[in-house]
Scaffold this active site. Structure first.
Site, PDB file in Angstrom:
ATOM      1  N   SER A 141       0.674  -1.129   0.034  1.00 20.99           N
ATOM      2  CA  SER A 141      -0.097  -0.045   0.105  1.00 20.99           C
ATOM      3  C   SER A 141       0.919   1.148  -0.002  1.00 20.99           C
ATOM      4  O   SER A 141       1.943   1.121   0.616  1.00 20.99           O
ATOM      5  CB  SER A 141      -0.884  -0.086   1.322  1.00 20.99           C
ATOM      6  OG  SER A 141      -1.236   1.032   1.302  1.00 20.99           O
ATOM      7  N   TYR A 154      -2.507  -1.266   9.911  1.00 13.38           N
ATOM      8  CA  TYR A 154      -2.636  -1.659   8.492  1.00 13.38           C
ATOM      9  C   TYR A 154      -1.194  -1.330   7.759  1.00 13.38           C
ATOM     10  O   TYR A 154      -0.558  -1.919   7.135  1.00 13.38           O
ATOM     11  CB  TYR A 154      -3.670  -0.846   8.019  1.00 13.38           C
ATOM     12  CG  TYR A 154      -4.016  -1.063   6.516  1.00 13.38           C
ATOM     13  CD1 TYR A 154      -4.468  -2.001   5.947  1.00 13.38           C
ATOM     14  CD2 TYR A 154      -3.635   0.016   5.493  1.00 13.38           C
ATOM     15  CE1 TYR A 154      -4.581  -2.226   4.493  1.00 13.38           C
ATOM     16  CE2 TYR A 154      -3.278  -0.056   4.100  1.00 13.38           C
ATOM     17  CZ  TYR A 154      -4.316  -1.247   3.664  1.00 13.38           C
ATOM     18  OH  TYR A 154      -4.118  -1.192   2.204  1.00 13.38           O
TER      19      TYR A 154
HETATM   20  N1  LIG Z   1      -8.278   0.536  -2.307  1.00 10.22           N
HETATM   21  C1  LIG Z   1      -7.104   1.087  -2.181  1.00 10.22           C
HETATM   22  O1  LIG Z   1      -6.788   2.611  -2.198  1.00 10.22           O
HETATM   23  C2  LIG Z   1      -5.970   0.487  -1.715  1.00 10.22           C
HETATM   24  C3  LIG Z   1      -4.997   1.175  -1.117  1.00 10.22           C
HETATM   25  C4  LIG Z   1      -3.688   0.341  -0.724  1.00 10.22           C
HETATM   26  C5  LIG Z   1      -3.677  -0.899  -0.770  1.00 10.22           C
HETATM   27  N2  LIG Z   1      -4.847  -1.649  -1.091  1.00 10.22           N
HETATM   28  C6  LIG Z   1      -4.883  -3.010  -0.933  1.00 10.22           C
HETATM   29  O2  LIG Z   1      -5.346  -3.483  -2.172  1.00 10.22           O
HETATM   30  C7  LIG Z   1      -5.701  -4.951  -2.045  1.00 10.22           C
HETATM   31  C8  LIG Z   1      -7.186  -5.270  -2.606  1.00 10.22           C
HETATM   32  O3  LIG Z   1      -8.057  -4.441  -1.628  1.00 10.22           O
HETATM   33  P1  LIG Z   1      -9.447  -3.549  -2.519  1.00 10.22           P
HETATM   34  O4  LIG Z   1      -9.055  -2.129  -2.299  1.00 10.22           O
HETATM   35  O5  LIG Z   1      -9.641  -4.143  -3.859  1.00 10.22           O
HETATM   36  O6  LIG Z   1     -10.440  -3.745  -1.234  1.00 10.22           O
HETATM   37  P2  LIG Z   1     -11.836  -4.828  -1.293  1.00 10.22           P
HETATM   38  O7  LIG Z   1     -12.087  -4.747   0.132  1.00 10.22           O
HETATM   39  O8  LIG Z   1     -12.620  -4.388  -2.217  1.00 10.22           O
HETATM   40  O9  LIG Z   1     -11.152  -6.184  -1.769  1.00 10.22           O
HETATM   41  C9  LIG Z   1     -10.585  -7.012  -0.754  1.00 10.22           C
HETATM   42  C10 LIG Z   1     -10.862  -8.435  -1.066  1.00 10.22           C
HETATM   43  O10 LIG Z   1     -10.152  -9.262  -0.236  1.00 10.22           O
HETATM   44  C11 LIG Z   1     -10.997 -10.305   0.173  1.00 10.22           C
HETATM   45  N3  LIG Z   1     -10.444 -10.772   1.417  1.00 10.22           N
HETATM   46  C12 LIG Z   1     -10.456 -10.276   2.735  1.00 10.22           C
HETATM   47  N4  LIG Z   1      -9.901 -11.072   3.606  1.00 10.22           N
HETATM   48  C13 LIG Z   1      -9.482 -11.955   3.126  1.00 10.22           C
HETATM   49  C14 LIG Z   1      -9.168 -13.499   3.503  1.00 10.22           C
HETATM   50  N5  LIG Z   1      -8.574 -13.650   4.866  1.00 10.22           N
HETATM   51  N6  LIG Z   1      -8.891 -14.425   2.424  1.00 10.22           N
HETATM   52  C15 LIG Z   1      -9.206 -14.255   1.351  1.00 10.22           C
HETATM   53  N7  LIG Z   1      -9.781 -13.043   0.832  1.00 10.22           N
HETATM   54  C16 LIG Z   1      -9.819 -11.891   1.629  1.00 10.22           C
HETATM   55  C17 LIG Z   1     -12.360  -9.604   0.336  1.00 10.22           C
HETATM   56  O11 LIG Z   1     -13.477 -10.203   0.359  1.00 10.22           O
HETATM   57  C18 LIG Z   1     -12.333  -8.625  -0.774  1.00 10.22           C
HETATM   58  O12 LIG Z   1     -12.973  -9.327  -2.069  1.00 10.22           O
HETATM   59  C19 LIG Z   1      -5.691  -5.145  -0.290  1.00 10.22           C
HETATM   60  O13 LIG Z   1      -4.591  -5.964  -0.227  1.00 10.22           O
HETATM   61  C20 LIG Z   1      -5.630  -3.756   0.069  1.00 10.22           C
HETATM   62  O14 LIG Z   1      -5.128  -3.671   1.492  1.00 10.22           O
HETATM   63  C21 LIG Z   1      -5.914  -0.982  -1.527  1.00 10.22           C
END
Ligand SMILES: NC(=O)c1ccc[n+]([C@@H]2O[C@H](COP(=O)([O-])OP(=O)(O)OC[C@H]3O[C@@H](n4cnc5c(N)ncnc54)[C@H](O)[C@@H]3O)[C@@H](O)[C@H]2O)c1
Length: 266
Positions: A141, A154
């Site tokens: 992230s 986080y």
């Molecule tokens: N959206 C942002 O701005 C952002 C920024 C930095 C990092 N991220 C990272 O990107 C990645 C994807 O997140 P996103 O933004 O698409 O959010 P999101 O919540 O839409 O997607 C996350 C997915 O992970 C799944 N998940 C959660 N716990 C789980 C587990 N124990 N086993 C399997 N699946 C699991 C959820 O069901 C969901 O489908 C994450 O690692 C998040 O930390 C996102």
């Protein structure tokens, strides 16, 4: 243009929603067979059905090493191999400041965000090492590239992913396995349940809302042959936030500080 992942088999954890879902769709469009691994069964199954025979869903909790091992076994059994592993599943942590934060969520957040990545690298790596290598992509992230207080657990989990990513990249290179990170920032998904507009206006140099597809494109680059010489890298997909605020944003902050009687900020 040729499909960039023709003949490849990929796993995308957290593939039922957000960035993972966009990555599943792009990889399938680019010819890969994709296993969607997530705890969200309904959305994952619907997505696999919509894509058709190029995709399959496997319920997986990435915090459970047995689940991750079984996921790799399922993928190899179902599609005959594994060339790309995207360790993308992640969960947020409390935004409370340290002294108000009982840290009760820390074990679960670290188990998903850090241990999930470690299990994914190990079990995918065990298969890839015996079968000519592969590409592993871990989602960290922007919050791990910048300083700042909350969300403290986080940020910590994602910073640890970057260090693990480096170690795994150097350790697995001799097997032809590349290991890289993408670092998204301010992408509208299930995890960003706040208004992104003011955050982008004040802290993101590129005044453009990032999308899950933007991150999926970085994943595609790291998955395919065009990144053959890249391992151990962290690719920010954050509109420049980790580079620091723009001149205009800095002026805006200084003007606000002066309005609040902050005196001469230099
Ligand atoms: N959206 C942002 O701005 C952002 C920024 C930095 C990092 N991220 C990272 O990107 C990645 C994807 O997140 P996103 O933004 O698409 O959010 P999101 O919540 O839409 O997607 C996350 C997915 O992970 C799944 N998940 C959660 N716990 C789980 C587990 N124990 N086993 C399997 N699946 C699991 C959820 O069901 C969901 O489908 C994450 O690692 C998040 O930390 C996102």
């Amino acid at each position: 243009m040729d499909q960039e992942l023709a003949g490849k088999v990929a796993i995308v954890t957290g593939g039922s929603g957000g960035i993972g879902r966009a990555t599943v769709e792009l990889f399938a469009e680019q010819g890969a067979k994709v296993v969607i691994a997530d705890v969200e069964t309904d959305r994952g199954t619907e997505l696999a059905d919509a894509i058709g025979p190029l995709a399959a869903f496997r319920r997986t909790d990435v915090a459970d090493p047995d689940d991750v091992q079984a996921l790799v076994g399922f993928t190899v059994g179902h599609f005959g191999g594994l060339h790309v592993m995207v360790n993308n599943a992640g969960v947020p942590s409390s935004f409370r400041r340290l002294l108000q934060n009982d840290l009760r969520d820390a074990q679960r957040v670290l188990a998903v965000n850090l241990f999930g990545v470690m299990y994914g690298c190990r079990f995918a790596g065990l298969h890839m090492a015996e079968h000519g290598g592969g590409s592993i992509i871990n989602t960290t992230s922007m919050g791990a590239l910048t300083g700042g207080s909350s969300p403290i657990v986080y940020r910590t989990s994602k910073a640890a992913v970057i260090q693990f990513n480096r170690s795994a990249a150097s350790d697995l290179a001799e097997y032809g396995i590349r290991v890289n990170c993408v670092a998204p920032g301010h992408i509208a998904t299930g995890i960003t349940d706040y208004d992104l507009e003011p955050v982008i206006r004040l802290s993101q140099p590129l005044q453009r809302q990032g999308t899950p597809v933007d991150v999926a494109h970085a994943m595609l680059f790291l998955a395919g042959e065009r990144s053959a010489q890249i391992t151990g890298a962290v690719v920010p997909v954050d509109g420049g936030t980790s580079a620091g605020p723009s001149f205009v944003q800095t002026q805006l902050l200084l003007a606000q500080a002066r309005d609040h009687g902050g005196g001469d900020a230099g």
